[in-house]
Motif scaffolding. Structure first.
Motif, PDB file in Angstrom:
ATOM      1  N   GLY A  66       0.761  -1.127  -0.106  1.00 15.95           N
ATOM      2  CA  GLY A  66      -0.018  -0.058   0.047  1.00 15.95           C
ATOM      3  C   GLY A  66       0.975   1.215   0.054  1.00 15.95           C
ATOM      4  N   ASP A  67       2.411   1.311   0.286  1.00 18.91           N
ATOM      5  CA  ASP A  67       2.932   2.370   0.182  1.00 18.91           C
ATOM      6  C   ASP A  67       3.268   2.672  -1.060  1.00 18.91           C
ATOM      7  OD1 ASP A  67       3.137   2.367   3.063  1.00 18.91           O
ATOM      8  OD2 ASP A  67       5.013   1.373   3.229  1.00 18.91           O
ATOM      9  N   ARG A  68       3.548   4.215  -1.361  1.00 13.93           N
ATOM     10  CA  ARG A  68       3.744   4.768  -2.819  1.00 13.93           C
ATOM     11  C   ARG A  68       4.992   5.833  -2.418  1.00 13.93           C
ATOM     12  NH1 ARG A  68       1.224   0.993  -3.304  1.00 13.93           N
ATOM     13  NH2 ARG A  68      -0.915   0.673  -4.250  1.00 13.93           N
ATOM     14  N   LEU A  69       5.793   5.476  -3.152  1.00 13.42           N
ATOM     15  CA  LEU A  69       7.104   6.408  -3.336  1.00 13.42           C
ATOM     16  C   LEU A  69       7.584   6.954  -4.620  1.00 13.42           C
ATOM     17  CD1 LEU A  69       9.323   7.712  -1.606  1.00 13.42           C
ATOM     18  CD2 LEU A  69      10.683   5.360  -1.804  1.00 13.42           C
ATOM     19  N   ALA A  70       7.678   7.915  -4.991  1.00  8.71           N
ATOM     20  CA  ALA A  70       7.972   8.500  -6.348  1.00  8.71           C
ATOM     21  C   ALA A  70       9.123   9.735  -6.183  1.00  8.71           C
ATOM     22  CB  ALA A  70       6.938   9.203  -6.759  1.00  8.71           C
ATOM     23  N   TRP A  71      10.182   9.219  -7.154  1.00  9.21           N
ATOM     24  CA  TRP A  71      11.410  10.204  -7.204  1.00  9.21           C
ATOM     25  C   TRP A  71      11.338  10.600  -8.443  1.00  9.21           C
ATOM     26  CZ3 TRP A  71      13.128  11.218  -2.484  1.00  9.21           C
ATOM     27  CH2 TRP A  71      13.069  10.356  -1.451  1.00  9.21           C
ATOM     28  N   GLN A  72      11.708  12.011  -8.789  1.00  9.39           N
ATOM     29  CA  GLN A  72      12.022  12.621  -9.867  1.00  9.39           C
ATOM     30  C   GLN A  72      13.094  13.336 -10.049  1.00  9.39           C
ATOM     31  OE1 GLN A  72       8.307  14.784 -11.192  1.00  9.39           O
ATOM     32  NE2 GLN A  72       6.912  13.275 -10.480  1.00  9.39           N
ATOM     33  N   LEU A 128       6.558  -5.751  -4.048  1.00  9.15           N
ATOM     34  CA  LEU A 128       7.078  -4.593  -4.504  1.00  9.15           C
ATOM     35  C   LEU A 128       7.055  -4.345  -5.967  1.00  9.15           C
ATOM     36  CD1 LEU A 128       8.611  -1.794  -4.211  1.00  9.15           C
ATOM     37  CD2 LEU A 128      10.891  -2.979  -4.512  1.00  9.15           C
ATOM     38  N   SER A 129       6.464  -3.189  -6.510  1.00 13.47           N
ATOM     39  CA  SER A 129       6.441  -2.932  -8.031  1.00 13.47           C
ATOM     40  C   SER A 129       7.508  -1.913  -8.183  1.00 13.47           C
ATOM     41  CB  SER A 129       5.035  -3.063  -8.606  1.00 13.47           C
ATOM     42  OG  SER A 129       5.086  -2.491  -9.884  1.00 13.47           O
ATOM     43  N   ARG A 130       8.306  -1.910  -8.958  1.00 11.65           N
ATOM     44  CA  ARG A 130       9.354  -0.468  -8.990  1.00 11.65           C
ATOM     45  C   ARG A 130       9.192  -0.491 -10.622  1.00 11.65           C
ATOM     46  NH1 ARG A 130      14.792  -1.161  -6.419  1.00 11.65           N
ATOM     47  NH2 ARG A 130      15.244  -2.924  -8.488  1.00 11.65           N
ATOM     48  N   ARG A 131       9.270   0.809 -11.071  1.00 12.72           N
ATOM     49  CA  ARG A 131       9.529   1.259 -12.537  1.00 12.72           C
ATOM     50  C   ARG A 131      10.508   2.274 -12.798  1.00 12.72           C
ATOM     51  NH1 ARG A 131       4.298   3.372 -10.969  1.00 12.72           N
ATOM     52  NH2 ARG A 131       3.920   5.302 -11.890  1.00 12.72           N
ATOM     53  N   PHE A 132      11.078   2.469 -13.777  1.00 10.42           N
ATOM     54  CA  PHE A 132      11.849   3.478 -14.192  1.00 10.42           C
ATOM     55  C   PHE A 132      11.504   3.681 -15.535  1.00 10.42           C
ATOM     56  CE2 PHE A 132      14.399   1.187 -10.981  1.00 10.42           C
ATOM     57  CZ  PHE A 132      14.962   2.065 -10.376  1.00 10.42           C
ATOM     58  N   GLU A 133      11.338   5.171 -15.823  1.00  5.93           N
ATOM     59  CA  GLU A 133      11.136   5.769 -16.850  1.00  5.93           C
ATOM     60  C   GLU A 133      12.211   6.859 -17.103  1.00  5.93           C
ATOM     61  OE1 GLU A 133       9.271   5.309 -19.209  1.00  5.93           O
ATOM     62  OE2 GLU A 133       7.538   4.009 -18.519  1.00  5.93           O
ATOM     63  N   VAL A 134      13.107   6.808 -18.216  1.00  7.84           N
ATOM     64  CA  VAL A 134      14.406   7.649 -18.218  1.00  7.84           C
ATOM     65  C   VAL A 134      14.582   8.037 -19.828  1.00  7.84           C
ATOM     66  CG1 VAL A 134      16.785   7.738 -18.079  1.00  7.84           C
ATOM     67  CG2 VAL A 134      15.704   5.929 -16.729  1.00  7.84           C
ATOM     68  N   ASP A 135      14.611   9.342 -19.896  1.00 10.11           N
ATOM     69  CA  ASP A 135      14.659  10.186 -20.942  1.00 10.11           C
ATOM     70  C   ASP A 135      15.984  10.770 -21.160  1.00 10.11           C
ATOM     71  OD1 ASP A 135      12.020   9.836 -22.290  1.00 10.11           O
ATOM     72  OD2 ASP A 135      11.226  10.882 -20.697  1.00 10.11           O
ATOM     73  N   LEU A 136      16.685  10.535 -22.208  1.00 10.33           N
ATOM     74  CA  LEU A 136      18.105  11.246 -22.468  1.00 10.33           C
ATOM     75  C   LEU A 136      18.014  11.809 -23.695  1.00 10.33           C
ATOM     76  CD1 LEU A 136      20.153   7.805 -21.907  1.00 10.33           C
ATOM     77  CD2 LEU A 136      19.647   9.466 -20.140  1.00 10.33           C
ATOM     78  N   ALA A 137      18.650  12.935 -23.503  1.00 17.23           N
ATOM     79  CA  ALA A 137      18.647  14.034 -24.735  1.00 17.23           C
ATOM     80  C   ALA A 137      20.101  13.547 -25.401  1.00 17.23           C
ATOM     81  CB  ALA A 137      18.863  15.525 -24.114  1.00 17.23           C
ATOM     82  N   PHE A 164       8.247  -9.596  -6.496  1.00 13.62           N
ATOM     83  CA  PHE A 164       9.232  -8.513  -6.853  1.00 13.62           C
ATOM     84  C   PHE A 164       9.027  -8.385  -8.480  1.00 13.62           C
ATOM     85  CE2 PHE A 164      13.260  -6.973  -8.094  1.00 13.62           C
ATOM     86  CZ  PHE A 164      13.136  -5.757  -7.473  1.00 13.62           C
ATOM     87  N   CYS A 165       8.852  -7.019  -8.800  1.00 15.39           N
ATOM     88  CA  CYS A 165       8.555  -6.962 -10.157  1.00 15.39           C
ATOM     89  C   CYS A 165       9.340  -5.382 -10.487  1.00 15.39           C
ATOM     90  CB  CYS A 165       7.237  -6.386 -10.626  1.00 15.39           C
ATOM     91  SG  CYS A 165       6.005  -7.897 -10.346  1.00 15.39           S
ATOM     92  N   ASP A 166      10.361  -5.556 -11.443  1.00 14.38           N
ATOM     93  CA  ASP A 166      10.920  -4.314 -12.050  1.00 14.38           C
ATOM     94  C   ASP A 166      10.997  -4.013 -13.474  1.00 14.38           C
ATOM     95  OD1 ASP A 166      12.945  -2.398 -10.877  1.00 14.38           O
ATOM     96  OD2 ASP A 166      14.609  -3.422 -11.059  1.00 14.38           O
ATOM     97  N   ARG A 167      10.705  -2.829 -13.728  1.00 13.01           N
ATOM     98  CA  ARG A 167      10.322  -2.461 -14.961  1.00 13.01           C
ATOM     99  C   ARG A 167      11.306  -1.112 -15.512  1.00 13.01           C
ATOM    100  NH1 ARG A 167       7.002   1.223 -18.145  1.00 13.01           N
ATOM    101  NH2 ARG A 167       6.014   0.120 -20.123  1.00 13.01           N
ATOM    102  N   TRP A 168      12.144  -1.273 -16.358  1.00 11.00           N
ATOM    103  CA  TRP A 168      12.964  -0.218 -17.029  1.00 11.00           C
ATOM    104  C   TRP A 168      12.634   0.371 -18.299  1.00 11.00           C
ATOM    105  CZ3 TRP A 168      18.820  -0.552 -15.448  1.00 11.00           C
ATOM    106  CH2 TRP A 168      18.773  -1.100 -13.987  1.00 11.00           C
ATOM    107  N   ARG A 169      12.453   1.418 -18.786  1.00 10.79           N
ATOM    108  CA  ARG A 169      12.496   1.839 -20.044  1.00 10.79           C
ATOM    109  C   ARG A 169      13.331   3.203 -20.046  1.00 10.79           C
ATOM    110  NH1 ARG A 169      10.281  -2.260 -19.954  1.00 10.79           N
ATOM    111  NH2 ARG A 169       8.442  -3.000 -20.983  1.00 10.79           N
ATOM    112  N   VAL A 170      14.139   3.058 -21.121  1.00 12.63           N
ATOM    113  CA  VAL A 170      15.236   4.204 -21.382  1.00 12.63           C
ATOM    114  C   VAL A 170      15.188   4.537 -22.732  1.00 12.63           C
ATOM    115  CG1 VAL A 170      17.574   4.922 -21.191  1.00 12.63           C
ATOM    116  CG2 VAL A 170      16.683   3.122 -19.505  1.00 12.63           C
ATOM    117  N   ARG A 171      14.883   5.946 -22.672  1.00 12.10           N
ATOM    118  CA  ARG A 171      14.776   6.427 -24.073  1.00 12.10           C
ATOM    119  C   ARG A 171      15.807   7.462 -24.581  1.00 12.10           C
ATOM    120  NH1 ARG A 171       9.785   5.186 -22.287  1.00 12.10           N
ATOM    121  NH2 ARG A 171       8.515   3.801 -23.828  1.00 12.10           N
ATOM    122  N   ARG A 172      16.326   7.668 -25.886  1.00 11.91           N
ATOM    123  CA  ARG A 172      17.231   8.620 -26.219  1.00 11.91           C
ATOM    124  C   ARG A 172      16.388   9.404 -27.272  1.00 11.91           C
ATOM    125  NH1 ARG A 172      22.318  10.312 -24.993  1.00 11.91           N
ATOM    126  NH2 ARG A 172      23.382   8.508 -25.185  1.00 11.91           N
TER     127      ARG A 172
END
Length: 277
Positions: A66-72, A128-137, A164-172
């Motif tokens: 039930g906990d929610r933690l977000a970092w930007q 735990l469900s963790r996800r990453f959204e990364v945008d690179l210039a 345990f679930c981990d999702r990564w998305r990295v975009r250029r």
């Protein structure tokens, strides 16, 4: 007769957001914007040169269902930032639901971000469900690590069940250059015991480096990893990518190899001081 206590009160849950923006100004990377909500805190050690350093803190002391933690984190054009955590993030047994961590990272043109949190420790029956959204210039450099430990062997802990679930998305520039999905559970111990998984090892880490020529590090990386890991390098989406994975019997042994690996890939910046505590 005992009085009627009335409806059962809902357990308090973490709902936290931390946002950080770094810009280059007057010849250095400096804080441009800071936002903290709930248990998410960000502290900035005093440094005299780049990279700008930030330490993420979850004052709740851990996460559960039930906990929610977000970092930007946003790093502006030409700036450099190193982001770590005060301590290992702990994910405790969940009575209901799952904990969520959402990380959104943006790295501007010719900027550099080193995402170097300490290990995530997953306890028995945690979810735990963790996800990453990364945008690179264009020209942006990213060094990213996530290490996970399923129970602390030195404390006699074992994790037989959980999720345990981990999702990564990295975009250029909007183009996907790295994607992965890792999911394990509910029979964590049985899955890890398989030779196609970790062969019983309970600590693992993924390290991703995106820059112009990460392949120059490949031989040195493989020497550090030895037989309990692997690394490859590619050219994709107009940039280079090095991906390394390593497994170990416990968190202590994992860190012994992870520290020199990150120290190598992070160049002169080395590792944040919290890693030496």
């Amino acid at each position: 007769m005992m009085p009627d206590p009335g409806p059962t009160a809902e357990m308090q849950r973490v709902s936290a957001v931390g946002r950080l923006a770094v810009r280059r100004s007057a010849g250095r990377s400096r804080l441009a914007r800071l936002y903290q909500e709930g248990a998410a805190k960000i502290r900035m050690p005093a440094v005299v040169a780049d990279p700008f350093e930030a330490v993420l803190i979850n004052t709740a002391g851990g996460l559960t269902g039930g906990d929610r933690l977000a970092w930007q984190v946003e790093v502006g054009e030409g700036a450099a930032a190193s982001v770590t955590t005060q301590a290992c993030e702990k994910v405790y047994r969940s009575a209901a639901g799952h904990a969520e961590i959402a990380c959104t990272l943006g790295v501007g043109r010719d900027a550099c971000l080193s995402w170097l949190p300490q290990e995530t420790i997953v306890y028995r029956e945690a979810a735990l469900s963790r996800r990453f959204e990364v945008d690179l210039a264009p020209g942006a450099r990213l060094l990213m690590v996530e290490a996970t430990v399923f129970g602390r062997l030195a404390m006699g802990e074992s994790v037989d069940r959980g999720m345990f679930c981990d999702r990564w998305r990295v975009r250029r520039e909007g183009r996907l250059i790295h994607a992965e999905e890792f999911a394990i559970g509910p029979d964590i111990a049985a899955t890890l015991a398989q030779s196609a998984a970790t062969g019983g090892a309970t600590a693992m880490a993924t390290v991703l480096l995106v820059d112009d020529d990460p392949g120059r590090h490949l031989d040195a990386v493989r020497a550090i990893l030895g037989k309990r890991g692997g690394a490859s390098a590619w050219s994709v989406g107009g940039s280079g990518k090095l991906l390394a994975r390593l497994v170990e019997e416990d968190g202590y042994c994992l860190r012994r190899r992870l520290v020199p690996l990150l120290d190598l890939l992070n160049g002169k910046a080395g590792l944040p001081k919290t890693w030496s505590l």
